[in-house]
Design a protein around this motif. Structure first.
Motif, mmCIF file in Angstrom:
data_model
loop_
_atom_site.group_PDB
_atom_site.id
_atom_site.type_symbol
_atom_site.label_atom_id
_atom_site.label_comp_id
_atom_site.label_asym_id
_atom_site.label_seq_id
_atom_site.Cartn_x
_atom_site.Cartn_y
_atom_site.Cartn_z
ATOM 1 N N GLY A 187 -2.258 -4.035 -0.690
ATOM 2 C CA GLY A 187 -1.453 -3.159 0.168
ATOM 3 C C GLY A 187 -1.504 -1.717 -0.276
ATOM 4 O O GLY A 187 -1.614 -0.805 0.525
ATOM 5 N N HIS A 188 -1.414 -1.508 -1.594
ATOM 6 C CA HIS A 188 -1.436 -0.137 -2.103
ATOM 7 C C HIS A 188 -2.236 -0.070 -3.379
ATOM 8 O O HIS A 188 -2.238 -1.001 -4.167
ATOM 9 C CB HIS A 188 -0.007 0.365 -2.373
ATOM 10 N N TRP B 60 -3.447 -8.560 8.253
ATOM 11 C CA TRP B 60 -2.736 -7.996 7.096
ATOM 12 C C TRP B 60 -3.742 -7.428 6.094
ATOM 13 O O TRP B 60 -3.605 -6.302 5.607
ATOM 14 C CB TRP B 60 -1.905 -9.112 6.460
ATOM 15 N N ASN C 166 -4.432 -3.478 4.983
ATOM 16 C CA ASN C 166 -4.326 -3.069 3.578
ATOM 17 C C ASN C 166 -5.581 -2.339 3.119
ATOM 18 O O ASN C 166 -5.509 -1.348 2.378
ATOM 19 C CB ASN C 166 -4.104 -4.287 2.683
#
Length: 834
Positions: free
Chosen positions: A46-47, A100, A104
């Motif tokens: 995600g990060h 998802w 990301n």
RNA sequence: GCGGACGUGGCGAAAUCGGUAGACGCAGCGGACUUAAAAUCCGCUUGCCCAACGGCAGUGCGGGUUCGAGUCCCGCCGUCCGCACCA
């Protein structure tokens, strides 16, 4: 007129220039020497986190440095995109794992670009892309065809309430993470790769890996765990059965006081059929998860089967046969002889069940057969209480027992490995589908290559536990590729370690119609420098080494080892904070020891690995926006040696930011262009720094390179204008370019250079300027420093000694007495022994 | 339980072959500049003793080898990482 360096503006501008010019795209057919610099590709969680920033900054400095020293550099980036977190997100948020993951990737790619890494984005890949995993399926089938893939039963963690397989990570204190029920072991038919066939090669290959850390090689060596020993059989009294055991300590055979078999050993299984008690005990052994840590720390339990094993060297000795929960069916033959006096685990077991403990190796002058205490002796010594072995040292006794066993035919010397075959089946959706079809008539059948890739269905649900592929209404129903009868697809997917076992090969060569082109791969491989976390020291690195060797075994590639150089970097850590109420606080909720929201004082805890649970993470995004990419990169390289943990601090990043501004002021300073005089101090320092920084970067000792650059900058700032100062300042632009490329490009352009500093050559060193003409010599009395002298380099021993004795301080300290002995180390020191 | 590492000032560290322990950075203290602040610059900064010169101690703890040990050897203590389905 000193201006400020506007990082925000410069970062974006130069990143666009690099992009537009495709500055960092690697050319396969370049005539320059090839250099492959690779950092472990990230899981798209995600990060980007600080650990990524540190990892990729290190690789980036090396990649940019290699370009400046005349190499064609391959420095690619991609995504290890399959895995459990995507399925967890699907369960929690109702999103599709693919959507998802791809979102990301987009976020994280933008974050990486923001740091100005010299990456070849034209080769970007994601393992969840059918273009990638389809080729992986083809490779899997090649291994299958060559016999390196097989199927067998193996235990998994089973949650009896959710009726699902759990990963080790999903088992917390022996219970399923969602249901909270006690986990059991359950056997499933699963696919395995024959890594053990390469055990010896993988072990021997370590010796050639000169640029790997010794600790990683040692860990792999221990993991493979080759040991030489004796495989032999115990006859069972009054029965036809025989128990085969393996022991690395055949020398201690006269100290054996029991035989233990695994719960799933055939003998244990056979007895379970007749005895409800045995069955109950075996059921008890099935409790708990499958991890080694869990199995080996649980209470050692045994069940006496009542069988008696006959000692092969003395038929009068009968040993009890136990079923024990600490014996592993996977290692050796699934049965062991217990020698309590010389093995701690056996001793604990013997004391618990009141078995004999007989000393057979002398521990100093302790030779008696009766063994006291609770600490087993595993050291060297002569054999005692052991018949024909008495008096032999351990190694000789091992050989003697093996020789006798082979002579008499009851056993033979053998080599066993701790390494087990690699189980690659996962009962999950978000992974590479295993390209096999199960047919009632034909058995398991490989999917023909022209039908690859076997793609994942998009319409899946995660509302109930279990594998969505298995309960999908249509996906698994296919015709058998061989006979055409209705058949079922394999619904297990591959371990994500398979994906990461060959991505570095696909980076080097990416044809559409096959996994890679042999000749192109061989231009780049092995990877010159691989950088990543030490947590991958064993599994990922061993699997990638195995996969490379397997491909070589199939004749697909002529490379033995995938990674010539390896570096394992430390973690990024941060202080932890707790509120007055005892809750974890994030750094953004704290200022000057006060919780911002409440105004109450906080407690500062230990510096720990950044983790969400302790809330001590720092998001690189806002930090880069505030200080600029160069300051963040500089901080990542400063202070801590790269293999050690790096504590993130607010003041540290501010210091890095100040340094970038100092550099800019120096570059921008008009007086650096004035003056004609040479300055020997500056010339010497400059050339020592060029040589030193190059050496440090090659050795990945970035913290040392940083310290040298600070020293040079400090000297230049204080120096009066001169031709030397002006030249050194211009040269400095290239010296810092690998580390802080944006400010370097900005200064390079402002100084009127054509082209990019990224394409400039690393400055040449004048060897004559590397040597000092004077040295400081320490004068010690009895090893203690008493004075120092500055003398010309290369002063003769006698002259050094005379100069030392002429010192007032020395004369005073010696108090008129002559030294008893004088040790002179030229250009270093004099030690006077009084 | 097994395997691997690490431990040096208030903090991150350096000392590459056994040869001046603490380079370089952070924090802190003092000063310059400024109406003030920020920024910047200069100086000090391991501990203890001393007015000073200087001295003593000091690299997790306890021993040892050596003219000399952060570095080599033996024995402890502490912390961290991995253990096969987290990636």
């Amino acid at each position: 007129m000193a201006s400020r360096f506007n990082a925000l503006k410069a970062d974006a501008a130069w990143q666009k220039v690099w992009d537009d010019n495709r500055t960092f795209a690697a050319r396969n057919d370049s005539s320059k020497p090839h250099a492959y610099v690779l950092e472990m590709f990230p899981y798209p969680s995600g990060h980007i986190h600080m650990g990524h920033v540190r990892n990729y900054t290190m690789g980036d400095v090396l990649a940019r440095f290699k370009r400046m020293t005349g190499h064609e550099v391959l420095h690619p980036m991609g995504w290890d995109a399959f895995g459990m977190p995507a399925e967890n997100a699907a369960m929690e948020k109702g999103v599709h794992p693919g959507g998802w993951t791809r979102a990301n990737i987009a976020t994280m790619k933008a974050q990486l670009k923001r740091l100005g890494f010299a990456l070849d984005w034209t080769r970007e890949l994601a393992t969840c892309d059918p273009d990638y995993y389809g080729h992986e399926q083809a490779l899997f089938l090649d291994l299958y065809a060559s016999g390196l893939v097989y199927r067998k039963e193996s235990a998994v963690n089973w949650d009896p309430v959710d009726m699902t397989v759990l990963a080790n990570e999903q088992v917390i204190d022996g219970r399923g993470w969602r249901s909270g029920t006690l986990v059991e072991k359950r056997k499933l038919n699963q696919w395995f790769l024959r890594i053990t066939q390469f055990a010896d090669e993988l072990l021997e290959g370590l010796k050639a890996l000169d640029h790997w850390p010794d600790k990683v090689k040692l860990m792999q060596e221990n993991w493979i765990g080759r040991s030489r020993g004796l495989t032999f059989g115990f006859e069972i009294a009054g029965g036809a059965e025989r128990i085969e055991v393996f022991s690395t300590r055949p020398d201690t055979i006269f100290g054996a006081s029991f035989v233990a078999v695994a719960a799933d050993h055939p003998i244990a299984q056979a007895h379970a059929a007749d005895s409800p008690e045995v069955a109950a005990f075996i059921a008890r052994c099935k409790q708990g998860g499958t991890t080694a840590a869990e199995i080996e720390t649980q209470e050692k339990l045994g069940f006496d089967t009542g069988l008696k094993a006959i000692h092969p060297l003395d038929p009068a000795i009968e040993l009890p046969v136990y079923i024990a929960n600490f014996v592993l069916m996977e290692y050796g033959s699934g049965a062991v002889m217990g020698v309590p006096a010389h093995d701690q685990r056996d001793l604990d077991f013997a004391r618990k069940y009141g078995l004999e403990v007989r000393r057979v190796v002398a521990d100093g002058d302790k030779t008696g057969a009766v063994f006291d205490g609770d600490e087993a002796y595993s050291g060297p010594g002569a054999l005692v209480n052991s018949g024909f072995l008495d008096g032999m040292p351990v190694e000789e006794a091992k050989r003697a027992v093996i020789a006798r066993a082979e002579d008499e035919g009851w056993g033979e010397g053998s080599t066993v490995y701790r390494l087990r075959d690699w189980g690659v089946s996962r009962q999950r959706y978000w992974g590479t589908p295993i390209p096999i079809v199960h047919c009632a008539a034909c058995g398991p059948v490989a999917v023909p290559k022209d039908q690859l890739p076997v793609t994942l269905p998009e319409d899946v649900s995660f509302d109930v536990p279990g594998n969505p592929l298995d309960r999908h209404p249509t996906w698994k129903h296919v015709a058998c590729p061989t006979c055409g009868a209705p058949a079922l697809r394999e619904t297990d997917t591959l371990d994500t370690f398979v994906d990461s076992s060959w991505y570095f090969i696909r980076f080097a060569s990416q044809p559409d119609d096959r996994p890679f082109d042999k000749a192109t791969v061989e231009k780049w491989l092995p990877v010159g420098q691989y950088i990543g976390g030490v947590e991958h020291a064993i599994l990922h690195l061993l699997y990638a080494r195995f996969w490379t060797r397997a491909l070589k075994h199939l004749g697909m590639i002529d490379v033995d080892e995938p990674f010539a150089g390896l570096f394992t970097q430390g973690m990024v850590t941060h202080e932890t904070y707790k509120s007055a109420a005892g809750a974890w606080l994030s750094p953004t909720e704290v200022e000057d020891g006060i919780e911002t929201a409440t105004g109450k004082p906080i407690t500062v805890g230990r510096v720990e690995k950044m983790s969400k649970s302790k809330k001590n993470t720092v998001d690189p995004g806002p930090i880069v926006d505030q200080y600029g990419a160069d300051a963040v990169r500089w901080f990542m390289l400063s202070d801590s040696p790269p293999e050690r943990d790096l504590p993130w601090s607010e003041s540290g990043i501010e210091g890095a930011w100040r340094f970038v501004q100092r550099l800019w002021r120096l570059f921008d300073d008009e007086k650096s262009g004035e003056g004609e005089a040479k300055d020997a101090t500056i010339d010497r320092k400059l050339h020592q720094t060029i040589a030193g920084v190059a050496e440090d970067i090659e050795a990945l000792s970035f913290n040392k390179a940083v310290a040298k650059l600070y020293a040079l900058v400090g000297l230049l700032e204080k120096a009066p204008p001169s031709a030397s100062r002006a030249e050194a300042t211009r040269t400095l632009m290239r010296l810092v370019a690998p580390m802080v490329p944006h400010v370097a490009e900005e200064a390079w352009a402002a100084a009127g250079h054509e082209g990019l500093v990224a394409d400039a050559a690393w400055p040449a060193v004048d060897p004559a300027l590397l040597v000092e003409d004077e040295v400081t010599i320490a004068i010690q009395i009895n090893g203690k420093l008493r004075d120092t002298l500055t003398l010309p380099k290369g002063t003769e021993r006698g002259d050094i000694e005379a100069a030392a004795l002429a010192s007032d301080k020395i004369a005073r300290a010696l108090d008129g007495k002559p030294p008893r002995k004088v040790i002179v180390v030229p250009d270093r020191l004099v030690n006077l022994v009084a």
